[in-house]
Design a protein around this motif. Structure first.
Motif, PDB file in Angstrom:
ATOM      1  N   GLN A  62       9.588  37.786 -42.773  1.00 52.87           N
ATOM      2  CA  GLN A  62       8.439  38.633 -42.446  1.00 52.87           C
ATOM      3  C   GLN A  62       8.864  39.802 -41.567  1.00 52.87           C
ATOM      4  O   GLN A  62       8.401  40.932 -41.749  1.00 52.87           O
ATOM      5  CB  GLN A  62       7.369  37.823 -41.700  1.00 52.87           C
ATOM      6  CG  GLN A  62       6.707  36.748 -42.497  1.00 52.87           C
ATOM      7  CD  GLN A  62       5.833  35.885 -41.606  1.00 52.87           C
ATOM      8  OE1 GLN A  62       6.322  35.271 -40.652  1.00 52.87           O
ATOM      9  NE2 GLN A  62       4.555  35.843 -41.903  1.00 52.87           N
ATOM     10  N   LEU A  63       9.723  39.524 -40.640  1.00 52.40           N
ATOM     11  CA  LEU A  63      10.221  40.561 -39.738  1.00 52.40           C
ATOM     12  C   LEU A  63      11.022  41.610 -40.512  1.00 52.40           C
ATOM     13  O   LEU A  63      10.889  42.810 -40.258  1.00 52.40           O
ATOM     14  CB  LEU A  63      11.072  39.923 -38.642  1.00 52.40           C
ATOM     15  CG  LEU A  63      11.310  40.726 -37.386  1.00 52.40           C
ATOM     16  CD1 LEU A  63      10.021  41.251 -36.785  1.00 52.40           C
ATOM     17  CD2 LEU A  63      12.057  39.889 -36.376  1.00 52.40           C
ATOM     18  N   ALA A  64      11.803  41.173 -41.481  1.00 55.29           N
ATOM     19  CA  ALA A  64      12.567  42.109 -42.319  1.00 55.29           C
ATOM     20  C   ALA A  64      11.611  43.027 -43.078  1.00 55.29           C
ATOM     21  O   ALA A  64      11.830  44.246 -43.144  1.00 55.29           O
ATOM     22  CB  ALA A  64      13.470  41.352 -43.282  1.00 55.29           C
ATOM     23  N   ARG A  65      10.542  42.471 -43.614  1.00 53.54           N
ATOM     24  CA  ARG A  65       9.569  43.307 -44.321  1.00 53.54           C
ATOM     25  C   ARG A  65       8.867  44.268 -43.367  1.00 53.54           C
ATOM     26  O   ARG A  65       8.648  45.431 -43.699  1.00 53.54           O
ATOM     27  CB  ARG A  65       8.539  42.436 -45.041  1.00 53.54           C
ATOM     28  CG  ARG A  65       9.057  41.828 -46.324  1.00 53.54           C
ATOM     29  CD  ARG A  65       7.940  41.228 -47.170  1.00 53.54           C
ATOM     30  NE  ARG A  65       7.163  40.206 -46.482  1.00 53.54           N
ATOM     31  CZ  ARG A  65       7.480  38.919 -46.443  1.00 53.54           C
ATOM     32  NH1 ARG A  65       8.557  38.481 -47.044  1.00 53.54           N
ATOM     33  NH2 ARG A  65       6.717  38.059 -45.812  1.00 53.54           N
ATOM     34  N   ALA A  66       8.517  43.800 -42.183  1.00 58.40           N
ATOM     35  CA  ALA A  66       7.805  44.642 -41.217  1.00 58.40           C
ATOM     36  C   ALA A  66       8.646  45.818 -40.740  1.00 58.40           C
ATOM     37  O   ALA A  66       8.117  46.875 -40.393  1.00 58.40           O
ATOM     38  CB  ALA A  66       7.361  43.804 -40.016  1.00 58.40           C
ATOM     39  N   ARG A  76      21.155  41.040 -37.557  1.00 55.89           N
ATOM     40  CA  ARG A  76      21.951  41.740 -36.525  1.00 55.89           C
ATOM     41  C   ARG A  76      21.037  42.305 -35.431  1.00 55.89           C
ATOM     42  O   ARG A  76      21.350  42.209 -34.243  1.00 55.89           O
ATOM     43  CB  ARG A  76      22.792  42.850 -37.153  1.00 55.89           C
ATOM     44  CG  ARG A  76      23.954  42.334 -37.974  1.00 55.89           C
ATOM     45  CD  ARG A  76      24.917  43.449 -38.390  1.00 55.89           C
ATOM     46  NE  ARG A  76      24.288  44.511 -39.155  1.00 55.89           N
ATOM     47  CZ  ARG A  76      24.117  44.515 -40.476  1.00 55.89           C
ATOM     48  NH1 ARG A  76      24.537  43.475 -41.186  1.00 55.89           N
ATOM     49  NH2 ARG A  76      23.558  45.532 -41.086  1.00 55.89           N
ATOM     50  N   LEU A  77      19.913  42.875 -35.828  1.00 52.75           N
ATOM     51  CA  LEU A  77      18.971  43.431 -34.856  1.00 52.75           C
ATOM     52  C   LEU A  77      18.398  42.333 -33.964  1.00 52.75           C
ATOM     53  O   LEU A  77      18.343  42.476 -32.736  1.00 52.75           O
ATOM     54  CB  LEU A  77      17.850  44.165 -35.591  1.00 52.75           C
ATOM     55  CG  LEU A  77      16.750  44.768 -34.726  1.00 52.75           C
ATOM     56  CD1 LEU A  77      17.306  45.802 -33.763  1.00 52.75           C
ATOM     57  CD2 LEU A  77      15.689  45.387 -35.619  1.00 52.75           C
ATOM     58  N   VAL A  78      18.000  41.228 -34.562  1.00 51.90           N
ATOM     59  CA  VAL A  78      17.464  40.106 -33.787  1.00 51.90           C
ATOM     60  C   VAL A  78      18.534  39.578 -32.835  1.00 51.90           C
ATOM     61  O   VAL A  78      18.241  39.265 -31.678  1.00 51.90           O
ATOM     62  CB  VAL A  78      16.910  39.007 -34.721  1.00 51.90           C
ATOM     63  CG1 VAL A  78      16.666  37.700 -33.970  1.00 51.90           C
ATOM     64  CG2 VAL A  78      15.625  39.486 -35.386  1.00 51.90           C
TER      65      VAL A  78
END
Length: 149
Positions: A62-66, A76-78
């Motif tokens: 979900q975070l990737a889609r957002a 990598r960002l997380v």
């Protein structure tokens, strides 16, 4: 140039105009968020997306889609945000394969500091874009687009 070619060119010009507006806004946000909150635009987007969730967590997909990032870029960002203590990962109680990403108290605090910077910069960037004749119609359309969603 035929009718089909004209239609393609109109759409292409519309896309270029939209890309120009996006680029102007993103550059302004990047500068302000970096200098005022030590966050990139995409880092801010992650914190903001998490804050808008009931329970303040999301699955990584979900975070990737957002954030419109690939799964590997999201990971990598997380990782970077987790190292900074701004978010944490927790295992899903229902599905042990699922991992949620959740804001930490430090992440909430930084987001609360960054949100006014983001909002003010966005307002300023849209006002600047409003002064550019090619971009003004897009800026004018934004409230109507939001109402239609």
């Amino acid at each position: 140039m035929g009718i089909k070619d004209d239609a393609v060119e109109v759409r292409a010009q519309g896309w270029r105009t939209l890309a120009a507006l996006h680029g102007l806004i993103e550059a302004e946000l990047e500068r302000s968020l970096q200098s005022e909150a030590q966050l990139s635009v995409v880092e801010y987007t992650v914190l903001d997306a998490l804050s808008r969730q009931d329970g303040w967590h999301m699955r990584m997909q979900q975070l990737a889609r957002a954030t419109a990032l690939s799964p590997s870029a999201t990971t990598r960002l997380v990782n970077r945000l987790e190292e900074r203590g701004l978010l944490t990962r927790i295992l899903c109680a229902d599905d042990r394969r699922g991992i949620y990403t959740e804001l930490t108290p430090s992440g909430v605090e930084l987001l609360e500091q960054a949100r006014p910077v983001h909002d003010h910069t966005l307002e300023r960037a849209l006002a600047q874009a409003q002064e550019v004749p090619e971009l003004a119609p897009l800026v004018d359309a934004l409230p109507r687009l939001h109402a239609a969603v």
